[in-house]
Design a protein around this motif. Structure first.
Motif, PDB file in Angstrom:
ATOM      1  N   ARG A   1       0.851  -1.198   0.000  1.00  0.00           N
ATOM      2  CA  ARG A   1       0.000   0.000   0.000  1.00  0.00           C
ATOM      3  C   ARG A   1       0.887   1.249   0.000  1.00  0.00           C
ATOM      4  O   ARG A   1       0.670   2.190  -0.770  1.00  0.00           O
ATOM      5  CB  ARG A   1      -0.919  -0.024   1.231  1.00  0.00           C
ATOM      6  CG  ARG A   1      -1.468   1.314   1.677  1.00  0.00           C
ATOM      7  CD  ARG A   1      -2.561   1.853   0.801  1.00  0.00           C
ATOM      8  NE  ARG A   1      -3.059   3.120   1.333  1.00  0.00           N
ATOM      9  CZ  ARG A   1      -3.878   3.930   0.686  1.00  0.00           C
ATOM     10  NH1 ARG A   1      -4.311   3.611  -0.507  1.00  0.00           N
ATOM     11  NH2 ARG A   1      -4.280   5.048   1.235  1.00  0.00           N
ATOM     12  N   ALA A   2       1.926   1.270   0.840  1.00  0.00           N
ATOM     13  CA  ALA A   2       2.831   2.415   0.910  1.00  0.00           C
ATOM     14  C   ALA A   2       3.634   2.560  -0.379  1.00  0.00           C
ATOM     15  O   ALA A   2       3.861   3.681  -0.863  1.00  0.00           O
ATOM     16  CB  ALA A   2       3.773   2.269   2.100  1.00  0.00           C
TER      17      ALA A   2
ATOM     18  N   THR B   1       1.093   4.056  -3.056  1.00  0.00           N
ATOM     19  CA  THR B   1       0.760   5.481  -2.912  1.00  0.00           C
ATOM     20  C   THR B   1       1.972   6.366  -3.176  1.00  0.00           C
ATOM     21  O   THR B   1       1.869   7.385  -3.864  1.00  0.00           O
ATOM     22  CB  THR B   1       0.192   5.779  -1.518  1.00  0.00           C
ATOM     23  OG1 THR B   1       1.107   5.306  -0.519  1.00  0.00           O
ATOM     24  CG2 THR B   1      -1.154   5.109  -1.317  1.00  0.00           C
ATOM     25  N   ASN B   2       3.127   5.989  -2.641  1.00  0.00           N
ATOM     26  CA  ASN B   2       4.329   6.785  -2.885  1.00  0.00           C
ATOM     27  C   ASN B   2       4.788   6.680  -4.336  1.00  0.00           C
ATOM     28  O   ASN B   2       5.328   7.639  -4.899  1.00  0.00           O
ATOM     29  CB  ASN B   2       5.454   6.349  -1.947  1.00  0.00           C
ATOM     30  CG  ASN B   2       5.287   6.901  -0.540  1.00  0.00           C
ATOM     31  OD1 ASN B   2       5.726   7.997  -0.231  1.00  0.00           O
ATOM     32  ND2 ASN B   2       4.621   6.134   0.321  1.00  0.00           N
TER      33      ASN B   2
ATOM     34  N   THR C   1       9.530   2.302   7.584  1.00  0.00           N
ATOM     35  CA  THR C   1       8.555   3.359   7.338  1.00  0.00           C
ATOM     36  C   THR C   1       8.365   4.224   8.566  1.00  0.00           C
ATOM     37  O   THR C   1       8.563   3.771   9.696  1.00  0.00           O
ATOM     38  CB  THR C   1       7.196   2.753   6.927  1.00  0.00           C
ATOM     39  OG1 THR C   1       6.206   3.791   6.860  1.00  0.00           O
ATOM     40  CG2 THR C   1       6.738   1.702   7.935  1.00  0.00           C
TER      41      THR C   1
ATOM     42  N   ARG D   1       3.363   7.161   8.600  1.00  0.00           N
ATOM     43  CA  ARG D   1       2.466   8.310   8.414  1.00  0.00           C
ATOM     44  C   ARG D   1       2.087   8.325   6.944  1.00  0.00           C
ATOM     45  O   ARG D   1       2.959   8.458   6.091  1.00  0.00           O
ATOM     46  CB  ARG D   1       3.165   9.614   8.825  1.00  0.00           C
ATOM     47  CG  ARG D   1       3.611   9.596  10.279  1.00  0.00           C
ATOM     48  CD  ARG D   1       4.475  10.802  10.609  1.00  0.00           C
ATOM     49  NE  ARG D   1       3.686  12.016  10.686  1.00  0.00           N
ATOM     50  CZ  ARG D   1       4.058  13.175  10.123  1.00  0.00           C
ATOM     51  NH1 ARG D   1       5.182  13.244   9.448  1.00  0.00           N
ATOM     52  NH2 ARG D   1       3.305  14.251  10.257  1.00  0.00           N
ATOM     53  N   GLU D   2       0.803   8.187   6.660  1.00  0.00           N
ATOM     54  CA  GLU D   2       0.383   7.988   5.275  1.00  0.00           C
ATOM     55  C   GLU D   2       0.821   9.143   4.376  1.00  0.00           C
ATOM     56  O   GLU D   2       0.646  10.320   4.706  1.00  0.00           O
ATOM     57  CB  GLU D   2      -1.140   7.821   5.191  1.00  0.00           C
ATOM     58  CG  GLU D   2      -1.580   7.284   3.847  1.00  0.00           C
ATOM     59  CD  GLU D   2      -2.997   6.777   3.865  1.00  0.00           C
ATOM     60  OE1 GLU D   2      -3.370   6.064   2.911  1.00  0.00           O
ATOM     61  OE2 GLU D   2      -3.739   7.077   4.810  1.00  0.00           O
ATOM     62  N   TYR D   3       1.380   8.793   3.217  1.00  0.00           N
ATOM     63  CA  TYR D   3       1.979   9.707   2.230  1.00  0.00           C
ATOM     64  C   TYR D   3       3.310  10.281   2.704  1.00  0.00           C
ATOM     65  O   TYR D   3       3.987  10.970   1.961  1.00  0.00           O
ATOM     66  CB  TYR D   3       1.045  10.853   1.857  1.00  0.00           C
ATOM     67  CG  TYR D   3      -0.187  10.453   1.081  1.00  0.00           C
ATOM     68  CD1 TYR D   3      -0.465   9.118   0.771  1.00  0.00           C
ATOM     69  CD2 TYR D   3      -1.091  11.415   0.653  1.00  0.00           C
ATOM     70  CE1 TYR D   3      -1.597   8.762   0.063  1.00  0.00           C
ATOM     71  CE2 TYR D   3      -2.233  11.059  -0.066  1.00  0.00           C
ATOM     72  CZ  TYR D   3      -2.474   9.733  -0.352  1.00  0.00           C
ATOM     73  OH  TYR D   3      -3.591   9.377  -1.055  1.00  0.00           O
TER      74      TYR D   3
ATOM     75  N   GLU E   1       5.596   8.190   4.406  1.00  0.00           N
ATOM     76  CA  GLU E   1       6.212   6.973   4.933  1.00  0.00           C
ATOM     77  C   GLU E   1       7.727   6.929   4.772  1.00  0.00           C
ATOM     78  O   GLU E   1       8.410   6.226   5.502  1.00  0.00           O
ATOM     79  CB  GLU E   1       5.618   5.734   4.236  1.00  0.00           C
ATOM     80  CG  GLU E   1       4.178   5.437   4.618  1.00  0.00           C
ATOM     81  CD  GLU E   1       3.190   6.000   3.614  1.00  0.00           C
ATOM     82  OE1 GLU E   1       2.021   5.604   3.648  1.00  0.00           O
ATOM     83  OE2 GLU E   1       3.612   6.863   2.805  1.00  0.00           O
TER      84      GLU E   1
ATOM     85  N   ASN F   1      -0.425  15.468   9.341  1.00  0.00           N
ATOM     86  CA  ASN F   1      -0.320  14.391   8.363  1.00  0.00           C
ATOM     87  C   ASN F   1      -1.316  14.587   7.228  1.00  0.00           C
ATOM     88  O   ASN F   1      -0.979  14.522   6.053  1.00  0.00           O
ATOM     89  CB  ASN F   1      -0.537  13.050   9.056  1.00  0.00           C
ATOM     90  CG  ASN F   1      -0.247  11.849   8.174  1.00  0.00           C
ATOM     91  OD1 ASN F   1      -0.306  10.708   8.621  1.00  0.00           O
ATOM     92  ND2 ASN F   1       0.073  12.056   6.918  1.00  0.00           N
ATOM     93  N   TRP F   2      -2.575  14.881   7.603  1.00  0.00           N
ATOM     94  CA  TRP F   2      -3.578  15.012   6.538  1.00  0.00           C
ATOM     95  C   TRP F   2      -3.696  16.417   5.974  1.00  0.00           C
ATOM     96  O   TRP F   2      -4.271  16.613   4.897  1.00  0.00           O
ATOM     97  CB  TRP F   2      -4.904  14.403   6.971  1.00  0.00           C
ATOM     98  CG  TRP F   2      -4.764  12.954   6.678  1.00  0.00           C
ATOM     99  CD1 TRP F   2      -4.463  11.957   7.559  1.00  0.00           C
ATOM    100  CD2 TRP F   2      -4.750  12.369   5.388  1.00  0.00           C
ATOM    101  NE1 TRP F   2      -4.287  10.768   6.887  1.00  0.00           N
ATOM    102  CE2 TRP F   2      -4.445  11.005   5.549  1.00  0.00           C
ATOM    103  CE3 TRP F   2      -4.942  12.852   4.096  1.00  0.00           C
ATOM    104  CZ2 TRP F   2      -4.353  10.109   4.481  1.00  0.00           C
ATOM    105  CZ3 TRP F   2      -4.845  11.968   3.041  1.00  0.00           C
ATOM    106  CH2 TRP F   2      -4.558  10.624   3.235  1.00  0.00           C
TER     107      TRP F   2
ATOM    108  N   GLY G   1      -1.427  15.435   3.328  1.00  0.00           N
ATOM    109  CA  GLY G   1      -2.041  14.517   2.387  1.00  0.00           C
ATOM    110  C   GLY G   1      -3.006  15.195   1.432  1.00  0.00           C
ATOM    111  O   GLY G   1      -2.962  14.978   0.212  1.00  0.00           O
TER     112      GLY G   1
END
Length: 229
Positions: free
Chosen positions: A39-40, A43-44, A100, A103-105, A107, A174-175, A178
């Motif tokens: 998933r990481a 997205t990256n 990682t 942290r989403e986006y 990572e 984080n968001w 994002g």
């Protein structure tokens, strides 16, 4: 070419992810291909490997034409591309290994964060120096959006990666990053590309330069501070 290659790679990874939704045991014995890790990578890969790489390549194409001069440094552009490819490949390896920041986006590990920063500075210098040496005094709308994107991306990247947040503050930042990755990297750069290619493909001049600048300052003042998607 780099962006096309990573587009195909990330789409393939996306298909594997989709299969895992209906068959969770698919490739389940391979840690690097577990859902959380790919998933990481997906997205990256989309963020850095496909979209941002394509945007950078298009900037190298558009800016010299809009400035009426050659790119400030072809050699610096090649070095930037080389470093970008190293970052992308290293990201696949480190994220696949479970290295990682969770942290989403955001990572990527600290060393890759530093390399991304260096590559972006190299890219920014090349673009801004080309614009500074432009033959045409007035700047076309696409140049405004390209320069804005470079500055806004730098702010997002630095603030988003500062190791000073905790708890709910960390979730907010984080968001903020994002959503602004969409709003302040790909939206204004997409507009820069549209303002360049639509008039060229239709053979018509831009309908209103004033409207494009109003749009630019609206994004600048309203979007970056909220991260509203």
């Amino acid at each position: 070419y780099t962006s096309i290659a990573f587009f195909l790679i990330t789409i393939t990874i996306g298909v594997i992810m989709a299969i895992k939704y209906i068959a969770p045991e698919f490739l389940g014995g391979i840690a690097a291909l577990s859902f959380g890790r790919i998933r990481a990578i997906h997205t990256n890969g989309v963020l850095f490997g496909w979209l941002l790489a394509a945007d950078m390549g298009l900037c190298f194409y558009m800016v010299p034409r809009l400035a009426g001069v050659k790119l400030w440094s072809e050699k610096l552009g090649i070095y930037t591309l080389g470093l970008w490819i190293v970052i992308l490949l290293a990201a696949v390896v480190t994220l696949g290994a479970g290295d990682t920041q969770a942290r989403e986006y955001l990572e990527l590990n600290m060393w890759l964060d530093i390399l991304v920063t260096i590559a972006w500075v190299m890219f920014a210098v090349n673009i801004f120096m080309t614009i500074a040496k432009r033959k045409y005094e007035n700047m076309y709308a696409s140049l405004w959006y390209i320069m804005g994107t470079i500055l806004w991306t730098a702010i997002l990247w630095i603030v988003g990666n500062l190791p000073v947040y905790s708890g709910v503050n960390d979730a907010n930042v984080n968001w903020w990053f994002g959503h602004n990755a969409v709003g302040l990297i790909f939206t204004p750069m997409g507009l820069a590309i549209a303002y360049f290619f639509i008039p060229k493909s239709t053979g018509n001049p831009l309908y209103s330069h004033k409207l494009s600048i109003i749009g630019f300052w609206t994004i600048a003042f309203l979007y970056i501070w909220t991260g509203a998607h």
